[in-house]
Design a protein around this motif. Structure first.
Motif, mmCIF file in Angstrom:
data_model
loop_
_atom_site.group_PDB
_atom_site.id
_atom_site.type_symbol
_atom_site.label_atom_id
_atom_site.label_comp_id
_atom_site.label_asym_id
_atom_site.label_seq_id
_atom_site.Cartn_x
_atom_site.Cartn_y
_atom_site.Cartn_z
ATOM 1 N N GLU A 1 -5.013 2.857 -0.242
ATOM 2 C CA GLU A 1 -5.810 3.930 -0.422
ATOM 3 C C GLU A 1 -5.978 4.895 0.679
ATOM 4 O O GLU A 1 -6.186 4.320 1.871
ATOM 5 N N VAL A 2 -5.813 6.137 0.567
ATOM 6 C CA VAL A 2 -6.230 6.897 1.742
ATOM 7 C C VAL A 2 -7.039 8.092 1.202
ATOM 8 O O VAL A 2 -7.050 8.378 0.017
ATOM 9 N N MET A 3 -7.857 8.634 2.192
ATOM 10 C CA MET A 3 -8.815 9.802 1.521
ATOM 11 C C MET A 3 -9.182 10.614 2.764
ATOM 12 O O MET A 3 -8.767 10.237 3.855
ATOM 13 N N GLU B 1 -4.193 10.671 7.274
ATOM 14 C CA GLU B 1 -4.238 9.141 7.388
ATOM 15 C C GLU B 1 -2.934 8.693 6.649
ATOM 16 O O GLU B 1 -2.542 7.540 7.193
ATOM 17 N N ALA B 2 -2.676 9.397 5.470
ATOM 18 C CA ALA B 2 -1.191 8.738 4.791
ATOM 19 C C ALA B 2 -0.098 8.777 5.869
ATOM 20 O O ALA B 2 0.647 7.788 6.042
ATOM 21 N N GLN B 3 0.006 9.772 6.599
ATOM 22 C CA GLN B 3 1.277 10.061 7.579
ATOM 23 C C GLN B 3 0.892 8.908 8.498
ATOM 24 O O GLN B 3 2.085 8.062 9.048
ATOM 25 N N GLY B 4 -0.392 8.544 9.033
ATOM 26 C CA GLY B 4 -0.655 7.702 10.174
ATOM 27 C C GLY B 4 -0.275 6.322 9.787
ATOM 28 O O GLY B 4 -0.127 5.422 10.486
ATOM 29 N N ALA C 1 3.333 6.796 5.524
ATOM 30 C CA ALA C 1 3.842 7.248 4.223
ATOM 31 C C ALA C 1 4.514 8.343 4.280
ATOM 32 O O ALA C 1 4.324 9.274 5.140
ATOM 33 N N ASN C 2 5.089 8.715 3.141
ATOM 34 C CA ASN C 2 5.779 9.881 3.118
ATOM 35 C C ASN C 2 5.532 10.876 1.647
ATOM 36 O O ASN C 2 5.901 11.611 1.325
ATOM 37 N N ALA C 3 4.358 10.063 0.944
ATOM 38 C CA ALA C 3 4.093 10.632 -0.162
ATOM 39 C C ALA C 3 2.487 9.969 -0.522
ATOM 40 O O ALA C 3 2.181 9.063 -0.015
ATOM 41 N N VAL C 4 1.726 10.834 -1.317
ATOM 42 C CA VAL C 4 0.459 10.358 -1.808
ATOM 43 C C VAL C 4 0.603 10.605 -3.262
ATOM 44 O O VAL C 4 0.866 11.572 -3.626
#
Length: 123
Positions: A20-22, A68-71, A74-77
């Protein structure tokens, strides 16, 4: 990077789930916005002062979630959602989802979109 409210991205398959990212922010309107909106509320209708604060808040939490997802690599959420609540006279905004790595299925998948520039609401 894709940010979608669905649990998958058509033409792609999830190869890794990174968790999970937020993004979160707590906001309030300034005195001028509250003053002007107070007068507008007498006549009813939209209060653009508050619409602008909410629009900017949602954009901010989306950017924080995206970063946060890039960190995490990830390449998608996927399964992205917004939430909001109040803390006294302040409003909390949150965007959250699941950071994933996706890859195209075959050669027919469209390229991932670039992060768009923020757009301002109509005044």
């Amino acid at each position: 990077m894709f940010v979608v409210t669905t649990n998958d991205v058509p033409g792609y398959r999830v190869t890794q789930v990174l968790g999970e990212v937020m993004g979160l922010t707590v906001r309030s309107a300034n005195f001028g916005q509250n003053f002007t909106a107070g007068f507008r509320s007498l006549g009813g209708g939209e209060m653009p002062e508050y619409t602008k604060v909410i629009y900017e808040s949602r954009w901010e939490v989306m950017n924080r979630m995206w970063a946060e997802a890039q960190g995490r690599g990830a390449n998608a959420v996927i399964a992205m959602r917004f939430d909001s609540g109040s803390i006294g006279s302040f409003t909390e905004f949150c965007a959250y989802g699941t950071a994933v790595v996706i890859e195209p299925i075959g050669q027919q998948a469209p390229p991932a979109p670039q992060q768009p520039a923020p757009q301002q609401p109509a005044q």
